[in-house]
Design a protein around this motif. Structure first.
Motif, short mmCIF file in Angstrom:
data_model
loop_
_atom_site.label_atom_id
_atom_site.label_comp_id
_atom_site.label_asym_id
_atom_site.label_seq_id
_atom_site.Cartn_x
_atom_site.Cartn_y
_atom_site.Cartn_z
N PRO A 71 104.82 27.35 55.08
CA PRO A 71 105.13 28.32 55.64
C PRO A 71 105.44 29.40 56.63
CG PRO A 71 105.19 28.36 53.06
CD PRO A 71 104.78 27.59 53.89
N THR A 72 105.78 30.04 56.78
CA THR A 72 104.92 30.54 59.04
C THR A 72 103.99 32.05 58.09
OG1 THR A 72 106.91 30.14 59.67
CG2 THR A 72 105.73 32.09 60.64
N GLY A 73 102.69 31.52 58.82
CA GLY A 73 101.51 32.17 58.43
C GLY A 73 101.33 31.97 57.12
N ALA A 74 101.37 31.72 56.48
CA ALA A 74 100.19 30.60 54.95
C ALA A 74 98.86 29.40 55.87
CB ALA A 74 101.43 29.74 54.34
N ALA A 75 99.74 29.23 56.82
CA ALA A 75 98.16 28.19 57.41
C ALA A 75 97.91 28.02 58.61
CB ALA A 75 98.65 27.06 56.92
#
Length: 402
Positions: A395-399
Motif C-alpha cells: 500500500p502507498t506509504g507502507a514501504a
C-alpha cells in the motif's frame, strides 16, 4: 492407447503443450530431451495419465504418431546466441523414426531460419525423406505465460508458418484442436521472427520502465502513481512495471551471433535490465545507511526468490544475483518463499525463515523481490523494521518502493 501426438521436450514449453493436448482429448506421448524439471503436482500428473498421457519408453515410439512437436530448451550459448544443441539432438532422434505424412512442428525459441537451415536438413538426412513432400514441417512460437489464469492455450491465438502451404494447413489443423484461433504466417521465418519480436518487446519495455524507476527515485517522483495514471490512456500505451531484474525462460535476442545483425534497442535493454539487481542492492545499502546501519553484518530477509509470482520456477531469477551481491557486502541473509523449501546461493544454503512475521520483525531490512499471493503485504509492512518493495505491491506509504 496409441498416441496421436508426441511432445519432444517436457520443460517450460513442452509440458504446457502436453497438458493442453490432453485436456483437448488428444492421446499424447511425452519424450524427455534432458533433465527437465518436473512442475506437475501429483494430482495434475494423475489427471494427465487418466486423460491419455504417457511417457515414451523408447525413441521408436516417436514413429507412431501423426504429429511431433519439438519443444527442447534453447538456453543462452557461449557466443551470446541461443544454444540449439538440444533441438538438434531431438531432430536426430525423431528423424531416425520418422514416418511419411507426419507433421513435425518446432516450438522452441530459435533464431529466424532455424527451421529451414537446421531442422530440415537433420530431419531429411536422418529419415531419407523430403520435407514438404514426404512429411510436413512448420514452426509455431510458444506462447506460454505460466500462472496466467486469464490466457490459456485455448484462448491464445497460435501462429503457424509452414515450409509449404500444405505444411501450414496440416499444422493449423492440429493446433485448431487446441485453440480458438490459428494465425497463418507467410512461412517459417516469419513465424520464427514473431517469437523474436514478442520476446524483445517484453524486454525492451521492461528496460524502459526500469530506467524510469531509477530516474523517478532520483527526482523524488512516485513512479507507481505515474504508471497508474498513464495506463488510463486508451491508446498508444501498455503498462509495464519495474522490478529487481528480468527472469524467465524467454531470452532476448539481438541476432548478432546468428545473422550478424545487432538490434541496438535490445542490446541496450539487456544492459539496463542486467543492472537492476545491483541497483536493488544499492538502494538496500542506502536505506540501511539512512537508519544508522551498515550492510556489513545486517540481517536481511529476502521475500520471494522465484522469477514469477505463485510459481516454483527459479529460471534466471534476479534474486540470486541480489543475494550474491548482498553476501559480498557482508550481509547475513535469510529468505522466505512458500514455493521454495530450500535455496542455495554460491553453493551455500541460505537459511529459510519458518515464521514470516517473526523473521521480518527480526531483520534489519526486508526486501520484497517477488509478490506471491500468500503474502499479506499490509501486515508485513507493519512488522518489518524496514521494507524495500521492488514490485510496487505494498500500500502507498507502507514501504520504500523501488
Amino acid at each position: 492407447m496409441p498416441a496421436d501426438l508426441a511432445v519432444i521436450g517436457l520443460g517450460p514449453y513442452g509440458l504446457p503443450l502436453a497438458k493442453a493436448a490432453v485436456a483437448a482429448g488428444i492421446a499424447t506421448l511425452g519424450y524427455r530431451t534432458g533433465p527437465e524439471a518436473a512442475s506437475l503436482s501429483p494430482a495434475e500428473l494423475r489427471r494427465m495419465l487418466s486423460g491419455g498421457f504417457r511417457h515414451a519408453t523408447s525413441p521408436a515410439e516417436l514413429g507412431r504418431v501423426r504429429t511431433a512437436v519439438i519443444c527442447a530448451p534453447t538456453p543462452p550459448g557461449a557466443d551470446g546466441g541461443l544454444d540449439l544443441s538440444q533441438v538438434e539432438a531431438a531432430a536426430r532422434t525423431l528423424a531416425a523414426h520418422l514416418r511419411p505424412h507426419t507433421t513435425v512442428i518446432l516450438e522452441s525459441p530459435v533464431p529466424p531460419g532455424t527451421t529451414e537451415n537446421v531442422l530440415r536438413p537433420l530431419l531429411e538426412e536422418g529419415s531419407g525423406m523430403a520435407a514438404g513432400r514426404d512429411f510436413h514441417l512448420a514452426y509455431s512460437p510458444s506462447r506460454i505465460d505460466p500462472g496466467n489464469r486469464d490466457f490459456t492455450p485455448a484462448n491464445t491465438p497460435k501462429v503457424i508458418g509452414g515450409l509449404t502451404s500444405a505444411c501450414t494447413e496440416s499444422a493449423a489443423a492440429f493446433y485448431g484442436r487446441l485453440t480458438d484461433k490459428v494465425v497463418r504466417a507467410r512461412g517459417p521465418r516469419e513465424a520464427e521472427t514473431v517469437q523474436v519480436l514478442e520476446t524483445n518487446f517484453r524486454h525492451v519495455n521492461i528496460a524502459l520502465v526500469n530506467e524510469m524507476a531509477v530516474l523517478c527515485h532520483d527526482l523524488g517522483v512516485d513512479l507507481w502513481d505515474v504508471i497508474r495514471c498513464a495506463e488510463t490512456k486508451p491508446f498508444g500505451f501498455q503498462a509495464f512495471r519495474p522490478g529487481p531484474g528480468v527472469g524467465g525462460h524467454a531470452v532476448p535476442q539481438d541476432l548478432t551471433a546468428h545473422a550478424g545483425r545487432t538490434l541496438r534497442m535490445v542490446e541496450l535493454a539487456q544492459q539496463v535490465n542486467s543492472q537492476m539487481p545491483q541497483y536493488v542492492v544499492q538502494r538496500a545499502a542506502a536505506l540501511l545507511n539512512e537508519h544508522g546501519k551498515s550492510a556489513r553484518g545486517a540481517r536481511i530477509l529476502l521475500l520471494g526468490v522465484t522469477y514469477k509470482p505463485d510459481l516454483a520456477d527459479q529460471q534466471s531469477t534476479p534474486a540470486e544475483e541480489v543475494a550474491v551481491r548482498l553476501m559480498r557486502l557482508g550481509a547475513s541473509l535469510s529468505y522466505h518463499d512458500p514455493h521454495i523449501p530450500s535455496w542455495n546461493v554460491l553453493d551455500r544454503p541460505v537459511p529459510r525463515a519458518d515464521s514470516l512475521y517473526e523473521a521480518a520483525a527480526d531483520a534489519d531490512l526486508t526486501i520484497l523481490l517477488q509478490q506471491h499471493r500468500r503474502y499479506d503485504l499490509q501486515g508485513l509492512s507493519v512488522k518489518a523494521q524496514l521494507l524495500l518493495d521492488t514490485r510496487g505491491a505494498t500500500p502507498t506509504g507502507a514501504a520504500h518502493r523501488l
